[in-house]
Write a protein that holds these residues in place. Structure first.
Motif, PDB file in Angstrom:
ATOM      1  N   ARG A  29       0.846  -1.202   0.000  1.00  0.00           N
ATOM      2  CA  ARG A  29       0.000   0.000   0.000  1.00  0.00           C
ATOM      3  C   ARG A  29       0.873   1.240   0.000  1.00  0.00           C
ATOM      4  O   ARG A  29       2.089   1.179   0.114  1.00  0.00           O
ATOM      5  CB  ARG A  29      -0.878   0.042   1.261  1.00  0.00           C
ATOM      6  N   ARG A  30       0.196   2.362  -0.043  1.00  0.00           N
ATOM      7  CA  ARG A  30       0.852   3.654   0.145  1.00  0.00           C
ATOM      8  C   ARG A  30       0.165   4.331   1.318  1.00  0.00           C
ATOM      9  O   ARG A  30      -1.044   4.179   1.502  1.00  0.00           O
ATOM     10  CB  ARG A  30       0.747   4.488  -1.128  1.00  0.00           C
ATOM     11  N   ALA A  31       0.945   5.077   2.094  1.00  0.00           N
ATOM     12  CA  ALA A  31       0.387   5.707   3.293  1.00  0.00           C
ATOM     13  C   ALA A  31       1.212   6.926   3.666  1.00  0.00           C
ATOM     14  O   ALA A  31       2.302   7.148   3.132  1.00  0.00           O
ATOM     15  CB  ALA A  31       0.366   4.704   4.449  1.00  0.00           C
ATOM     16  N   THR A  32       0.674   7.678   4.608  1.00  0.00           N
ATOM     17  CA  THR A  32       1.393   8.820   5.158  1.00  0.00           C
ATOM     18  C   THR A  32       1.264   8.795   6.674  1.00  0.00           C
ATOM     19  O   THR A  32       0.486   8.031   7.229  1.00  0.00           O
ATOM     20  CB  THR A  32       0.878  10.152   4.575  1.00  0.00           C
ATOM     21  N   THR A  33       2.036   9.657   7.308  1.00  0.00           N
ATOM     22  CA  THR A  33       2.040   9.760   8.757  1.00  0.00           C
ATOM     23  C   THR A  33       2.610  11.113   9.140  1.00  0.00           C
ATOM     24  O   THR A  33       2.905  11.949   8.281  1.00  0.00           O
ATOM     25  CB  THR A  33       2.850   8.599   9.391  1.00  0.00           C
ATOM     26  N   HIS A  34       2.786  11.328  10.422  1.00  0.00           N
ATOM     27  CA  HIS A  34       3.454  12.522  10.946  1.00  0.00           C
ATOM     28  C   HIS A  34       4.896  12.527  10.420  1.00  0.00           C
ATOM     29  O   HIS A  34       5.559  11.496  10.431  1.00  0.00           O
ATOM     30  CB  HIS A  34       3.423  12.439  12.474  1.00  0.00           C
ATOM     31  N   HIS A  35       5.368  13.673   9.927  1.00  0.00           N
ATOM     32  CA  HIS A  35       6.691  13.732   9.294  1.00  0.00           C
ATOM     33  C   HIS A  35       7.812  13.091  10.119  1.00  0.00           C
ATOM     34  O   HIS A  35       8.638  12.379   9.550  1.00  0.00           O
ATOM     35  CB  HIS A  35       7.041  15.182   8.929  1.00  0.00           C
ATOM     36  N   PRO A  36       7.881  13.285  11.437  1.00  0.00           N
ATOM     37  CA  PRO A  36       8.959  12.634  12.185  1.00  0.00           C
ATOM     38  C   PRO A  36       8.909  11.098  12.153  1.00  0.00           C
ATOM     39  O   PRO A  36       9.895  10.446  12.482  1.00  0.00           O
ATOM     40  CB  PRO A  36       8.762  13.144  13.618  1.00  0.00           C
ATOM     41  N   ALA A  37       7.790  10.527  11.745  1.00  0.00           N
ATOM     42  CA  ALA A  37       7.649   9.060  11.721  1.00  0.00           C
ATOM     43  C   ALA A  37       7.743   8.483  10.313  1.00  0.00           C
ATOM     44  O   ALA A  37       7.478   7.296  10.115  1.00  0.00           O
ATOM     45  CB  ALA A  37       6.329   8.656  12.375  1.00  0.00           C
ATOM     46  N   PHE A  38       8.162   9.295   9.328  1.00  0.00           N
ATOM     47  CA  PHE A  38       8.263   8.790   7.954  1.00  0.00           C
ATOM     48  C   PHE A  38       9.183   7.569   7.874  1.00  0.00           C
ATOM     49  O   PHE A  38       8.865   6.587   7.212  1.00  0.00           O
ATOM     50  CB  PHE A  38       8.777   9.880   7.012  1.00  0.00           C
ATOM     51  N   ALA A  39      10.345   7.620   8.521  1.00  0.00           N
ATOM     52  CA  ALA A  39      11.300   6.503   8.442  1.00  0.00           C
ATOM     53  C   ALA A  39      10.704   5.241   9.056  1.00  0.00           C
ATOM     54  O   ALA A  39      10.896   4.141   8.518  1.00  0.00           O
ATOM     55  CB  ALA A  39      12.609   6.880   9.128  1.00  0.00           C
ATOM     56  N   GLU A  40       9.974   5.399  10.150  1.00  0.00           N
ATOM     57  CA  GLU A  40       9.355   4.228  10.784  1.00  0.00           C
ATOM     58  C   GLU A  40       8.281   3.630   9.882  1.00  0.00           C
ATOM     59  O   GLU A  40       8.188   2.413   9.735  1.00  0.00           O
ATOM     60  CB  GLU A  40       8.760   4.607  12.130  1.00  0.00           C
ATOM     61  N   LEU A  41       7.474   4.475   9.253  1.00  0.00           N
ATOM     62  CA  LEU A  41       6.430   3.985   8.367  1.00  0.00           C
ATOM     63  C   LEU A  41       7.039   3.307   7.137  1.00  0.00           C
ATOM     64  O   LEU A  41       6.499   2.320   6.633  1.00  0.00           O
ATOM     65  CB  LEU A  41       5.496   5.125   7.940  1.00  0.00           C
ATOM     66  N   ALA A  42       8.179   3.808   6.673  1.00  0.00           N
ATOM     67  CA  ALA A  42       8.833   3.248   5.487  1.00  0.00           C
ATOM     68  C   ALA A  42       9.251   1.795   5.681  1.00  0.00           C
ATOM     69  O   ALA A  42       9.460   1.075   4.699  1.00  0.00           O
ATOM     70  CB  ALA A  42      10.041   4.097   5.103  1.00  0.00           C
ATOM     71  N   ALA A  43       9.340   1.339   6.918  1.00  0.00           N
ATOM     72  CA  ALA A  43       9.656  -0.072   7.173  1.00  0.00           C
ATOM     73  C   ALA A  43       8.496  -0.980   6.781  1.00  0.00           C
ATOM     74  O   ALA A  43       8.684  -2.192   6.619  1.00  0.00           O
ATOM     75  CB  ALA A  43       9.990  -0.271   8.655  1.00  0.00           C
ATOM     76  N   TYR A  44       7.294  -0.404   6.608  1.00  0.00           N
ATOM     77  CA  TYR A  44       6.091  -1.204   6.334  1.00  0.00           C
ATOM     78  C   TYR A  44       5.459  -0.943   4.973  1.00  0.00           C
ATOM     79  O   TYR A  44       4.696  -1.767   4.481  1.00  0.00           O
ATOM     80  CB  TYR A  44       5.030  -0.926   7.407  1.00  0.00           C
ATOM     81  N   THR A  45       5.723   0.229   4.388  1.00  0.00           N
ATOM     82  CA  THR A  45       4.995   0.605   3.181  1.00  0.00           C
ATOM     83  C   THR A  45       5.706   1.742   2.454  1.00  0.00           C
ATOM     84  O   THR A  45       6.656   2.329   2.982  1.00  0.00           O
ATOM     85  CB  THR A  45       3.558   1.043   3.534  1.00  0.00           C
ATOM     86  N   GLU A  46       5.207   2.089   1.272  1.00  0.00           N
ATOM     87  CA  GLU A  46       5.706   3.264   0.562  1.00  0.00           C
ATOM     88  C   GLU A  46       5.073   4.505   1.181  1.00  0.00           C
ATOM     89  O   GLU A  46       3.851   4.609   1.278  1.00  0.00           O
ATOM     90  CB  GLU A  46       5.342   3.181  -0.918  1.00  0.00           C
ATOM     91  N   VAL A  47       5.916   5.448   1.582  1.00  0.00           N
ATOM     92  CA  VAL A  47       5.447   6.672   2.227  1.00  0.00           C
ATOM     93  C   VAL A  47       5.224   7.749   1.178  1.00  0.00           C
ATOM     94  O   VAL A  47       6.076   8.000   0.329  1.00  0.00           O
ATOM     95  CB  VAL A  47       6.465   7.165   3.282  1.00  0.00           C
TER      96      VAL A  47
END
Length: 194
Positions: A120-138
């Protein structure tokens, strides 16, 4: 539209209550919206990130919900423990693909930890982009609409924006969404990526 906003230990109270506020206004306006703060465990006491304690919350019923929102908060402990992500993954399996998953702020990372953002593709709070990138395309957007998974990033106010977007998309009522936005004196911001 039945919306359940999952409360878990360390959840950002602001994220959850901001989203709830939008849905409650829609309900008062006569829209077919029912929203509630819920827990995954009957009788669970929730201490939020800012120290607000929630008791007496109803237990979730994801199989009968249209939307399950997962908000941010102190997600590192939640992810390390693994219980909440496992519960969310089980709820998704129970409810099936008809359940829309919403991630508010760092709640998107919790959805990723639940294994629900693969491919999937997703977004999050900017400081957590690297953490989210472990699971999906940011995607660097305010809201990312990936069908039955919709995420919002950019801090607590993104809860307003995601709730307004859900009203517009799911109820097909952009005028109601605009009226609520004006009533709250909140201007939606950023890009919606589809």
């Amino acid at each position: 539209m039945r919306v359940e906003i999952l409360m878990y230990p360390g959840v950002s109270e602001v994220d959850a209550v901001m989203a709830l506020h939008v849905f409650q206004i829609a309900s008062r306006e006569g829209a077919g919206v029912e929203a509630a703060l819920v827990t995954s465990v009957d009788g669970e006491v929730i201490d939020g990130a800012d120290g607000i304690r929630f008791t007496g919350l109803p237990t979730w019923r994801p199989a009968s919900a249209d939307v399950l929102l997962v908000c941010g908060g102190w997600i590192h402990d939640v992810i390390a423990d693994g219980t909440v992500p496992e519960q969310i993954a089980a709820a998704r399996r129970l409810a099936g693909p008809g359940l829309i998953l919403g991630g508010v702020c760092a709640g998107s990372v919790v959805l990723g930890a639940a294994g629900l953002l693969t491919g999937r593709r997703a977004t999050t709070h900017h400081p957590a982009f690297a953490e989210l990138a472990a699971y999906t395309e940011v995607i660097d957007a305010r809201i990312v609409d990936d069908g039955d998974v919709i995420t919002a990033g950019g801090g607590p106010k993104s809860a307003f924006d995601l709730a307004l977007y859900l009203i517009e998309r799911e109820l097909r009522d952009p005028r109601l969404s605009a009226r609520i936005e004006q009533f709250m004196e909140h201007d939606r911001r950023g890009t919606v990526w589809r």
